[in-house]
Design an enzyme around this catalytic site. Sequence first.
Site, PDB file in Angstrom:
ATOM      1  N   LEU A  69      45.846  24.306  36.118  1.00 15.01           N
ATOM      2  CA  LEU A  69      45.058  24.606  34.923  1.00 15.01           C
ATOM      3  C   LEU A  69      45.535  25.900  34.272  1.00 15.01           C
ATOM      4  O   LEU A  69      46.239  26.695  34.902  1.00 15.01           O
ATOM      5  CB  LEU A  69      43.580  24.709  35.338  1.00 15.01           C
ATOM      6  CG  LEU A  69      43.018  23.395  35.898  1.00 15.01           C
ATOM      7  CD1 LEU A  69      41.750  23.637  36.710  1.00 15.01           C
ATOM      8  CD2 LEU A  69      42.749  22.408  34.767  1.00 15.01           C
ATOM      9  N   PRO A  70      45.118  26.158  33.017  1.00 15.33           N
ATOM     10  CA  PRO A  70      45.674  27.315  32.300  1.00 15.33           C
ATOM     11  C   PRO A  70      45.363  28.676  32.918  1.00 15.33           C
ATOM     12  O   PRO A  70      46.258  29.497  33.061  1.00 15.33           O
ATOM     13  CB  PRO A  70      45.049  27.204  30.899  1.00 15.33           C
ATOM     14  CG  PRO A  70      44.692  25.765  30.753  1.00 15.33           C
ATOM     15  CD  PRO A  70      44.325  25.292  32.126  1.00 15.33           C
TER      16      PRO A  70
ATOM     17  N   LYS B  65      51.068  36.845  29.906  1.00 19.14           N
ATOM     18  CA  LYS B  65      49.893  36.465  30.715  1.00 19.14           C
ATOM     19  C   LYS B  65      50.023  37.047  32.130  1.00 19.14           C
ATOM     20  O   LYS B  65      49.097  37.660  32.656  1.00 19.14           O
ATOM     21  CB  LYS B  65      49.787  34.931  30.787  1.00 19.14           C
ATOM     22  CG  LYS B  65      48.721  34.468  31.756  1.00 19.14           C
ATOM     23  CD  LYS B  65      48.753  32.967  32.040  1.00 19.14           C
ATOM     24  CE  LYS B  65      47.855  32.656  33.227  1.00 19.14           C
ATOM     25  NZ  LYS B  65      47.848  31.252  33.626  1.00 19.14           N
TER      26      LYS B  65
ATOM     27  N   LYS C 119      52.925  36.159  43.345  1.00 17.21           N
ATOM     28  CA  LYS C 119      53.376  35.672  42.024  1.00 17.21           C
ATOM     29  C   LYS C 119      53.370  36.799  40.984  1.00 17.21           C
ATOM     30  O   LYS C 119      54.353  37.004  40.264  1.00 17.21           O
ATOM     31  CB  LYS C 119      52.448  34.529  41.604  1.00 17.21           C
ATOM     32  CG  LYS C 119      52.458  34.156  40.154  1.00 17.21           C
ATOM     33  CD  LYS C 119      53.450  33.085  39.825  1.00 17.21           C
ATOM     34  CE  LYS C 119      53.553  32.914  38.320  1.00 17.21           C
ATOM     35  NZ  LYS C 119      54.528  31.960  37.903  1.00 17.21           N
TER      36      LYS C 119
ATOM     37  N   THR D  66      48.303  29.680  37.792  1.00 18.61           N
ATOM     38  CA  THR D  66      48.450  31.133  37.917  1.00 18.61           C
ATOM     39  C   THR D  66      47.170  31.759  37.382  1.00 18.61           C
ATOM     40  O   THR D  66      46.859  31.609  36.194  1.00 18.61           O
ATOM     41  CB  THR D  66      49.641  31.642  37.084  1.00 18.61           C
ATOM     42  OG1 THR D  66      50.824  30.986  37.534  1.00 18.61           O
ATOM     43  CG2 THR D  66      49.811  33.146  37.250  1.00 18.61           C
TER      44      THR D  66
HETATM   45  P1  NAD Z   1      49.314  23.566  29.954  1.00 14.93           P
HETATM   46  O1  NAD Z   1      48.420  24.284  29.011  1.00 14.93           O
HETATM   47  O2  NAD Z   1      50.464  22.782  29.427  1.00 14.93           O
HETATM   48  O3  NAD Z   1      48.445  22.564  30.872  1.00 14.93           O
HETATM   49  C1  NAD Z   1      47.145  22.816  31.313  1.00 14.93           C
HETATM   50  C2  NAD Z   1      46.368  21.516  31.264  1.00 14.93           C
HETATM   51  O4  NAD Z   1      45.053  21.709  31.814  1.00 14.93           O
HETATM   52  C3  NAD Z   1      46.161  20.992  29.835  1.00 14.93           C
HETATM   53  O5  NAD Z   1      46.690  19.680  29.722  1.00 14.93           O
HETATM   54  C4  NAD Z   1      44.641  21.031  29.649  1.00 14.93           C
HETATM   55  O6  NAD Z   1      44.146  19.969  28.832  1.00 14.93           O
HETATM   56  C5  NAD Z   1      44.154  20.894  31.093  1.00 14.93           C
HETATM   57  N1  NAD Z   1      42.775  21.338  31.282  1.00 14.93           N
HETATM   58  C6  NAD Z   1      42.197  22.509  30.896  1.00 14.93           C
HETATM   59  N2  NAD Z   1      40.902  22.538  31.260  1.00 14.93           N
HETATM   60  C7  NAD Z   1      40.646  21.356  31.886  1.00 14.93           C
HETATM   61  C8  NAD Z   1      39.480  20.775  32.468  1.00 14.93           C
HETATM   62  N3  NAD Z   1      38.308  21.408  32.466  1.00 14.93           N
HETATM   63  N4  NAD Z   1      39.584  19.544  33.002  1.00 14.93           N
HETATM   64  C9  NAD Z   1      40.761  18.879  32.996  1.00 14.93           C
HETATM   65  N5  NAD Z   1      41.896  19.360  32.455  1.00 14.93           N
HETATM   66  C10 NAD Z   1      41.835  20.587  31.907  1.00 14.93           C
HETATM   67  O7  NAD Z   1      49.822  24.674  30.988  1.00 14.93           O
HETATM   68  P2  NAD Z   1      51.110  24.600  31.953  1.00 14.93           P
HETATM   69  O8  NAD Z   1      52.294  25.158  31.250  1.00 14.93           O
HETATM   70  O9  NAD Z   1      51.178  23.243  32.583  1.00 14.93           O
HETATM   71  O10 NAD Z   1      50.702  25.711  33.034  1.00 14.93           O
HETATM   72  C11 NAD Z   1      49.704  25.460  34.018  1.00 14.93           C
HETATM   73  C12 NAD Z   1      49.613  26.672  34.923  1.00 14.93           C
HETATM   74  O11 NAD Z   1      50.886  26.902  35.533  1.00 14.93           O
HETATM   75  C13 NAD Z   1      49.236  27.975  34.195  1.00 14.93           C
HETATM   76  O12 NAD Z   1      48.362  28.703  35.008  1.00 14.93           O
HETATM   77  C14 NAD Z   1      50.572  28.674  34.019  1.00 14.93           C
HETATM   78  O13 NAD Z   1      50.444  30.088  33.957  1.00 14.93           O
HETATM   79  C15 NAD Z   1      51.306  28.239  35.283  1.00 14.93           C
HETATM   80  N6  NAD Z   1      52.767  28.245  35.175  1.00 14.93           N
HETATM   81  C16 NAD Z   1      53.395  27.705  34.089  1.00 14.93           C
HETATM   82  C17 NAD Z   1      54.783  27.719  34.006  1.00 14.93           C
HETATM   83  C18 NAD Z   1      55.498  27.129  32.804  1.00 14.93           C
HETATM   84  O14 NAD Z   1      56.705  27.358  32.671  1.00 14.93           O
HETATM   85  N7  NAD Z   1      54.837  26.368  31.943  1.00 14.93           N
HETATM   86  C19 NAD Z   1      55.546  28.274  35.035  1.00 14.93           C
HETATM   87  C20 NAD Z   1      54.895  28.790  36.167  1.00 14.93           C
HETATM   88  C21 NAD Z   1      53.499  28.762  36.205  1.00 14.93           C
END
Ligand code: NAD
Length: 296
Positions: free
Chosen positions: A65-66, A246, A171, A96
């Site tokens: 999740l975000p 972030k 992390k 994260t």
């Molecule tokens: P994203 O925003 O693409 O995906 C998050 C998903 O969670 C979305 O599809 C959203 O609709 C869903 N969501 C939010 N609230 C919800 C709820 N109540 N019920 C169901 N679904 C819900 O984000 P991401 O890029 O996939 O990143 C996810 C996590 O991974 C974050 O914490 C980010 O910091 C971490 N991260 C991302 C990356 C990257 O390169 N994108 C790398 C390392 C870590």
Amino acid sequence: MTKIGFIGLGNMGGPMAANLVKAGHDVTATDLSIGAVDRAVEAGCQRGETVAAAVKDADVVVTMLPAGAHVRSVYTEDYGVIANAKEGALFIDSSTVDVDSARAVITAATDKGFAMVDAPVSGGVAAATAGSLTFMVGGEKQSFEAARPILEAMGKNIFHAGDAGNGQVAKIANNMLLGITMIGTCEAFNLAEKLGLDAQTFFDISSTASGQSWSMTSYCPAAGPVPTAPSNNDYKPGFAAAMMLKDMRLAQEAAHQAKAATPLGAQAEALFALMESAGKDDLDFSGVMKLIRGTL
Ligand code: NAD
């Protein structure tokens, strides 16, 4: 085969859920976005209409999740994981988030008799798709060992970082260092260029001398020396400056609470925040080179 409930099918969660399916697991996936669930179904997941439906028969629940507020809500509210999971289930949160949220949610889960680990990842969408993420895991050893085979379907390096929340600590400390070394590398290349030393020559010298770092040798912020680096592709991410910011903010928040002095972390956060103010935080984080050069 393990029955898995997967919540959060965004840029990272979508390919991670697909890799669990490829490894032979039975995955029921859900997200607020119907489109994201549709894509997961195409990848072989079962459709979870709600969080409760996705977790009710699951032996393992994975969340991606975000941020902390989403994780607290999805786990602790009535519609959420803790209230609806079956007895004995194991929870893995790979988002994260701030260290406090990670520890609070793990306490809420273990108070109700569930096992839970925080397992944030290093590696972006490409690593999530390739199943080569690095997982940094916090929680009891027994919970870590139970989570390991599931994490192995999504990642290559799996580390136990210690107690609950320590995955998040690893992390943010790592990413704070990455942000700092990237800015330092930009300053060094800019200085060399301004004094008449071209990027390739400086790279050849410094990458085999004491200025060497991952930011230089794998992700060089000056175009040329590392062909795969975003600097050769107009600083398209990669790892967006917004995501780096972030993580920098999470590091500063935790540093204040722990009374840890992080003067360079604070400076690095401020520089990535300038990219945000300029509306350029969709660039790769190595695009901070443009800020240093005065060309953002
Ligand atoms: P994203 O925003 O693409 O995906 C998050 C998903 O969670 C979305 O599809 C959203 O609709 C869903 N969501 C939010 N609230 C919800 C709820 N109540 N019920 C169901 N679904 C819900 O984000 P991401 O890029 O996939 O990143 C996810 C996590 O991974 C974050 O914490 C980010 O910091 C971490 N991260 C991302 C990356 C990257 O390169 N994108 C790398 C390392 C870590």
